[in-house]
Design an enzyme around this catalytic site. Structure first.
Site, PDB file in Angstrom:
ATOM      1  N   ASP A   1     -90.459  41.033-132.352  1.00 12.09           N
ATOM      2  CA  ASP A   1     -90.931  41.233-130.981  1.00 12.09           C
ATOM      3  C   ASP A   1     -92.286  41.925-130.974  1.00 12.09           C
ATOM      4  O   ASP A   1     -93.175  41.584-130.198  1.00 12.09           O
ATOM      5  CB  ASP A   1     -89.935  42.084-130.184  1.00 12.09           C
ATOM      6  CG  ASP A   1     -88.688  41.286-129.844  1.00 12.09           C
ATOM      7  OD1 ASP A   1     -87.771  41.838-129.209  1.00 12.09           O
ATOM      8  OD2 ASP A   1     -88.650  40.079-130.222  1.00 12.09           O
ATOM      9  N   ALA A   2     -92.445  42.923-131.874  1.00 13.89           N
ATOM     10  CA  ALA A   2     -93.693  43.700-131.889  1.00 13.89           C
ATOM     11  C   ALA A   2     -94.873  42.806-132.271  1.00 13.89           C
ATOM     12  O   ALA A   2     -95.928  42.851-131.638  1.00 13.89           O
ATOM     13  CB  ALA A   2     -93.573  44.860-132.867  1.00 13.89           C
TER      14      ALA A   2
ATOM     15  N   ASP B   1     -95.667  40.483-129.334  1.00 11.87           N
ATOM     16  CA  ASP B   1     -96.375  41.192-128.258  1.00 11.87           C
ATOM     17  C   ASP B   1     -97.830  41.434-128.626  1.00 11.87           C
ATOM     18  O   ASP B   1     -98.732  41.262-127.800  1.00 11.87           O
ATOM     19  CB  ASP B   1     -95.697  42.531-127.952  1.00 11.87           C
ATOM     20  CG  ASP B   1     -94.397  42.317-127.203  1.00 11.87           C
ATOM     21  OD1 ASP B   1     -93.557  43.239-127.158  1.00 11.87           O
ATOM     22  OD2 ASP B   1     -94.217  41.195-126.659  1.00 11.87           O
TER      23      ASP B   1
ATOM     24  N   GLU C   1     -86.165  -5.067-116.146  1.00  8.84           N
ATOM     25  CA  GLU C   1     -85.438  -4.000-116.838  1.00  8.84           C
ATOM     26  C   GLU C   1     -84.561  -3.259-115.847  1.00  8.84           C
ATOM     27  O   GLU C   1     -84.847  -3.268-114.640  1.00  8.84           O
ATOM     28  CB  GLU C   1     -86.433  -3.025-117.484  1.00  8.84           C
ATOM     29  CG  GLU C   1     -87.216  -2.212-116.456  1.00  8.84           C
ATOM     30  CD  GLU C   1     -88.489  -1.578-117.018  1.00  8.84           C
ATOM     31  OE1 GLU C   1     -89.401  -2.321-117.412  1.00  8.84           O
ATOM     32  OE2 GLU C   1     -88.543  -0.341-117.059  1.00  8.84           O
TER      33      GLU C   1
ATOM     34  N   LYS D   1     -82.997  -0.526-113.456  1.00 10.38           N
ATOM     35  CA  LYS D   1     -83.510   0.641-112.757  1.00 10.38           C
ATOM     36  C   LYS D   1     -82.488   1.754-112.955  1.00 10.38           C
ATOM     37  O   LYS D   1     -81.375   1.688-112.427  1.00 10.38           O
ATOM     38  CB  LYS D   1     -83.695   0.337-111.269  1.00 10.38           C
ATOM     39  CG  LYS D   1     -84.295   1.488-110.493  1.00 10.38           C
ATOM     40  CD  LYS D   1     -84.660   1.021-109.098  1.00 10.38           C
ATOM     41  CE  LYS D   1     -85.459   2.065-108.330  1.00 10.38           C
ATOM     42  NZ  LYS D   1     -84.815   3.362-108.246  1.00 10.38           N
TER      43      LYS D   1
ATOM     44  N   LYS E   1     -91.903  -5.896-113.381  1.00  9.11           N
ATOM     45  CA  LYS E   1     -93.295  -5.433-113.479  1.00  9.11           C
ATOM     46  C   LYS E   1     -94.133  -6.567-114.029  1.00  9.11           C
ATOM     47  O   LYS E   1     -93.728  -7.219-115.001  1.00  9.11           O
ATOM     48  CB  LYS E   1     -93.401  -4.228-114.421  1.00  9.11           C
ATOM     49  CG  LYS E   1     -92.630  -3.023-113.951  1.00  9.11           C
ATOM     50  CD  LYS E   1     -92.611  -1.908-114.977  1.00  9.11           C
ATOM     51  CE  LYS E   1     -91.673  -0.797-114.513  1.00  9.11           C
ATOM     52  NZ  LYS E   1     -91.327   0.154-115.577  1.00  9.11           N
TER      53      LYS E   1
ATOM     54  N   CYS F   1     -79.637  19.964 -73.060  1.00  7.50           N
ATOM     55  CA  CYS F   1     -80.286  20.656 -71.937  1.00  7.50           C
ATOM     56  C   CYS F   1     -79.898  20.062 -70.594  1.00  7.50           C
ATOM     57  O   CYS F   1     -80.277  20.592 -69.557  1.00  7.50           O
ATOM     58  CB  CYS F   1     -81.806  20.632 -72.100  1.00  7.50           C
ATOM     59  SG  CYS F   1     -82.544  19.020 -71.828  1.00  7.50           S
TER      60      CYS F   1
ATOM     61  N   CYS G   1     -84.091  12.132 -74.296  1.00  8.48           N
ATOM     62  CA  CYS G   1     -84.028  13.259 -73.363  1.00  8.48           C
ATOM     63  C   CYS G   1     -85.412  13.444 -72.758  1.00  8.48           C
ATOM     64  O   CYS G   1     -86.417  13.417 -73.449  1.00  8.48           O
ATOM     65  CB  CYS G   1     -83.606  14.508 -74.128  1.00  8.48           C
ATOM     66  SG  CYS G   1     -83.971  16.038 -73.270  1.00  8.48           S
TER      67      CYS G   1
ATOM     68  N   CYS H   1     -86.476  21.367 -73.604  1.00 10.72           N
ATOM     69  CA  CYS H   1     -85.157  21.106 -74.182  1.00 10.72           C
ATOM     70  C   CYS H   1     -85.043  21.871 -75.498  1.00 10.72           C
ATOM     71  O   CYS H   1     -85.800  21.632 -76.425  1.00 10.72           O
ATOM     72  CB  CYS H   1     -84.974  19.609 -74.418  1.00 10.72           C
ATOM     73  SG  CYS H   1     -83.518  19.222 -75.405  1.00 10.72           S
TER      74      CYS H   1
HETATM   75  S1  IVH Z   1     -91.350   2.324-112.900  1.00 10.72           S
HETATM   76  C1  IVH Z   1     -95.276   3.004-110.928  1.00 10.72           C
HETATM   77  N1  IVH Z   1     -89.118   1.650-114.097  1.00 10.72           N
HETATM   78  O1  IVH Z   1     -87.189   4.616-109.791  1.00 10.72           O
HETATM   79  C2  IVH Z   1     -93.867   2.658-111.192  1.00 10.72           C
HETATM   80  N2  IVH Z   1     -89.037   3.342-112.422  1.00 10.72           N
HETATM   81  O2  IVH Z   1     -87.769   4.120-106.982  1.00 10.72           O
HETATM   82  C3  IVH Z   1     -93.051   3.842-111.462  1.00 10.72           C
HETATM   83  N3  IVH Z   1     -86.824   4.325-112.092  1.00 10.72           N
HETATM   84  O3  IVH Z   1     -89.547   7.180-109.396  1.00 10.72           O
HETATM   85  C4  IVH Z   1     -91.662   3.616-111.764  1.00 10.72           C
HETATM   86  N4  IVH Z   1     -85.785   3.122-113.613  1.00 10.72           N
HETATM   87  O4  IVH Z   1     -87.715   7.501-111.156  1.00 10.72           O
HETATM   88  C5  IVH Z   1     -89.690   2.432-113.175  1.00 10.72           C
HETATM   89  N5  IVH Z   1     -87.212   1.020-115.262  1.00 10.72           N
HETATM   90  C6  IVH Z   1     -87.796   1.779-114.344  1.00 10.72           C
HETATM   91  C7  IVH Z   1     -87.075   2.734-113.607  1.00 10.72           C
HETATM   92  C8  IVH Z   1     -87.732   3.493-112.644  1.00 10.72           C
HETATM   93  C9  IVH Z   1     -85.664   4.080-112.708  1.00 10.72           C
HETATM   94  C10 IVH Z   1     -87.026   5.280-111.004  1.00 10.72           C
HETATM   95  C11 IVH Z   1     -88.218   6.195-111.136  1.00 10.72           C
HETATM   96  C12 IVH Z   1     -89.027   5.984-109.887  1.00 10.72           C
HETATM   97  C13 IVH Z   1     -88.013   5.413-108.971  1.00 10.72           C
HETATM   98  C14 IVH Z   1     -88.686   4.582-107.903  1.00 10.72           C
END
Ligand code: IVH
Length: 697
Positions: free
Chosen positions: A25-26, A29, A108, A110, A279, A411, A426, A432
């Site tokens: 620690d000494a 620090d 891919e 999500k 993508k 209200c 309203c 209100c």
């Molecule tokens: S790409 C610019 N790929 O989904 C693109 N996002 O709804 C950025 N997510 O904030 C995201 N799996 O947290 C990408 N295979 C994947 C993903 C993914 C989950 C999430 C990520 C993002 C959110 C958007």
């Protein structure tokens, strides 16, 4: 300094994260003290991420903030195949590609977790940050270092690389964690992952079985590959787990086939996914497409269908929102839908309860919803659960159709429906209490003023005490009610001082937060950010809104009258020309500022504040940053949409009409009155070649 900082950083990890100190620690620090002393002498040389700044913060102060070098974005959602087709079509249009030109997309899963950005400098993991609001996240470096899937060192990587991906928890680990009884019980794996990563004590994170999939990147000192799939393969080669179900599709049919395949495997994956992300594979094309305010144009999340469950609707309650809307809410017998316990659902409006849509057509074949009914709930992602259907066979005897109130339950003012509006409102305005309290709650909420110590409970209490009637009163609390506060139950000198300090702290407020906080109908967080970015300062924003005057005849049936009406109202034209700001929003905004009561309230608030101008886009060092550009005529090598997006990405504003405030007019063949007006005003006019030189330079 670099050597000392490195020693301290390593010692911090050894001590805090690995539980295995190698320095006394000494000694620790002494080294840290020496680093601090040099930094005090040469503050300009102190690294922003110096360990003297990073560690030592008391855990109760929460996580440090990290401003992302590249924003962390979200994804546009699609729920049906035709949305995916439209997405591909939009990309072809934007890039001006023929329908038969090949276009490849990765597909891919999500992952249903939370995103994390990992920054490596010269191979070392130096920072891990959560997404936060997309611009600023939380520094969770110590926690990320405890996740086995995340490499601490990379070899063969670019000098600077930010790897982005999803932190998640597998089903069996989640079940074990909840069954262990040592920690709190989590509703689902995603909550468990988020709760585990965002632990102030990294030792707690270490005991949680978190995993990581890499799927993207932020800042890079050198490109990873030419394609999305190549870049992900490179991430895998660097040691990051990447999702094995990622594939490349060469057509819309193949994209949809990949979606169906992943959906079919969903139940056996062992972790939660909620859709498929497509993508565009070619990174050069991704760069041309760029981003909208919060989502990339080159990616799409194709969600799986929502999850469903049946339960009993006990009561229908009416809530009064900040704009006076009466919103019916269903109180339900709690039921699990897709792993989450649901006990409330939205019922939208009185037509929805009665079995009609906004145009008067029947929904649910006209079946209405009554208290006591059995209803089918559906939940898609994070959105508020909704009621999909009702089972008339199980309706209790004597159940009556729901009588939607025509007076405000709070209200007592008349609650009326304007023709064409599906919502009953309203008419009590700020008199209100429900509306006023809702507005104040919105005003102090997380993405608005976010005043620490001033939450819903305090707003309600201060309202009842009569100390708080409108936002400006928050900033005169210290002057008018400090004594009252100190005398109030539950408040001590320290908590009062903290609250007043937090309020003082927020007098300096970024423009976007202020615009959002005003609570104007349709002006959400994204629109507020777009407006702040466009106008830059409060005076410029106010001048445009005030100058808009009466709404021009933009509903005129023919284009020419419509254009003439807009031309006669330049402020209206400017507001409506902003990408992402629709006509309904402009109308609400302008009307709100024209209402005397509302306007006086805004003026009183502004008098209390120090409004910070919008800092402009991250990439501000371009030839056209901060300039206003107008495109006119035909562009031959870039679609108008691409040119506009490109200009905005380079920090310029794109306007629809030429005025004295225009800096550059890009005139293609066929440019007419706009080019002429520019010449009259002495505005710089360039052709497409010159524009391309700027856009690609
Ligand atoms: S790409 C610019 N790929 O989904 C693109 N996002 O709804 C950025 N997510 O904030 C995201 N799996 O947290 C990408 N295979 C994947 C993903 C993914 C989950 C999430 C990520 C993002 C959110 C958007």
């Amino acid at each position: 300094m670099a050597r000392l900082a490195g020693t301290v950083a390593t010692a911090d990890i050894d001590y805090h994260t690995l539980d295995a100190p190698r320095l006394s620690d000494a000694d620790y620090d002494a080294i840290k003290q020496r680093l601090r002393a040099i930094e005090e002498l040469f503050p300009d040389l102190a690294a922003a991420d110096s360990p003297t700044r990073r560690v030592g913060a008391a855990p109760s102060e929460g996580f440090g903030k990290v401003r992302h070098a590249r924003p962390m974005l979200s994804l546009e959602n699609a729920f049906a195949a035709q949305h995916v087709a439209a997405f591909v079509g939009r990309i072809r249009n934007f890039l001006n590609l023929p329908a038969d030109a090949p276009l490849w997309f990765t597909a891919e899963p999500k992952i249903d977790g939370l995103s994390l950005s990992l920054r490596y400098e010269r191979g070392d993991l130096v920072q891990a940050a959560t997404r936060g609001d997309g611009t600023t996240g939380e520094n969770v470096t110590a926690n990320a270092l405890t996740i086995a899937d995340i490499p601490r060192r990379l070899t063969g990587a670019p000098d600077l690389i930010e790897v982005r991906g999803e932190v998640y928890m597998a089903h069996d680990d989640f079940a074990r964690l909840n069954a262990s009884g040592t920690d709190r019980v989590f509703a689902n794996p995603r909550n468990a992952a988020a709760g585990s990563l965002r632990q102030l004590d990294a030792q707690v994170t270490r005991r949680r079985p978190l995993r990581f999939f890499a799927y993207g990147w932020g800042e890079l000192s050198a490109p990873l590959a030419d394609t999305q799939s190549g870049a992900v393969a490179r991430l895998a080669a660097l040691g990051f787990p990447v999702n094995p179900l990622t594939s490349v599709a060469a057509s819309l049919d193949q994209m949809l086939a990949a979606w169906a395949d992943i959906e079919q495997r969903r139940a056996t994956l062992g972790y939660d996914i909620d859709g498929v992300v497509y993508k565009l594979d070619d990174l050069a094309l991704q760069a041309r497409l760029g981003f909208r305010s919060t989502t990339p144009r080159w990616a799409l999340a194709h969600k799986f269908p929502a999850e469903l469950a049946w339960t009993r609707l006990d009561r229908i309650e009416i809530q009064v929102g900040r704009t006076g809307a009466l919103s019916p809410v269903a109180r339900l017998a709690p039921v699990t839908v897709g792993g989450v316990v649901v006990s409330n659902a939205t019922l939208h409006n009185e037509d929805y309860i009665a079995g009609r849509d906004s145009r008067g057509s029947l929904i649910r074949e006209g079946r209405d919803i009554r208290e006591g009914d059995w209803v089918q709930i559906y939940r898609a992602g994070d959105v508020i659960p909704k009621i999909a259907d009702v089972d008339p066979a199980r309706r209790p005897a004597g159940a009556l159709p729901f009588a939607f109130p025509t007076r405000c339950p709070d209200c007592g003012s008349d609650a009326i429906r304007e023709p064409g509006d599906s919502v009953r409102r309203c008419t009590g305005g700020l008199a209100c209490p429900a509306q006023a309290v809702e507005r104040l709650r919105h005003f102090v909420s997380r993405n608005a003023f976010d005043i620490e110590g001033l939450g819903t409970r305090q707003v309600e209490a201060f309202w009842s005490a009569g100390w708080l009637r409108e936002p400006a009163d928050i900033f005169t609390l210290a002057r008018d009610h400090e004594g009252d506060l100190r005398a109030a139950e539950g408040w001590g000198d320290k908590s009062v001082a903290n609250l007043l300090a937090a309020i003082e702290d927020r007098r300096a407020i970024p423009l976007a937060r202020l615009i959002f906080a005003l609570g104007i109908r349709h002006v959400g967080e994204v629109a507020a950010a777009v407006l702040a970015r466009h106008f830059g300062s409060w005076p410029a924003f106010l001048a445009a809104v005030d100058g808009a005057g009466a709404e021009p005849a933009t509903h005129a049936p023919d284009d020419r009258t419509r254009r003439a009406a807009l031309a006669a109202s330049p402020c209206w034209a400017e507001l409506s020309s902003i990408d992402g700001i629709g006509p309904v929003l402009v109308r609400e905004l302008v009307t709100a500022f024209q209402q005397p009561g509302e306007r006086a309230l805004i003026d009183r608030l502004i008098a209390q504040l120090d409004i910070q101008p919008d800092a402009g886009p991250v990439q501000a060092d371009t030839a056209i940053a901060g300039l206003t550009i107008v495109f006119t005529g035909t562009l031959e090598r870039m679609t108008r949409a691409e040119a506009k997006a490109r200009a905005e990405a380079m920090g310029a504003r794109v306007a629809g009409s030429v005025s004295a405030k225009t800096d550059i007019v890009v005139a293609g063949p066929g440019a007419g009155s706009k080019a002429k007006k520019a010449a009259d005003l002495g505005v710089r006019v360039i052709d497409e070649d010159e524009w391309l030189a700027i856009a690609t330079g």
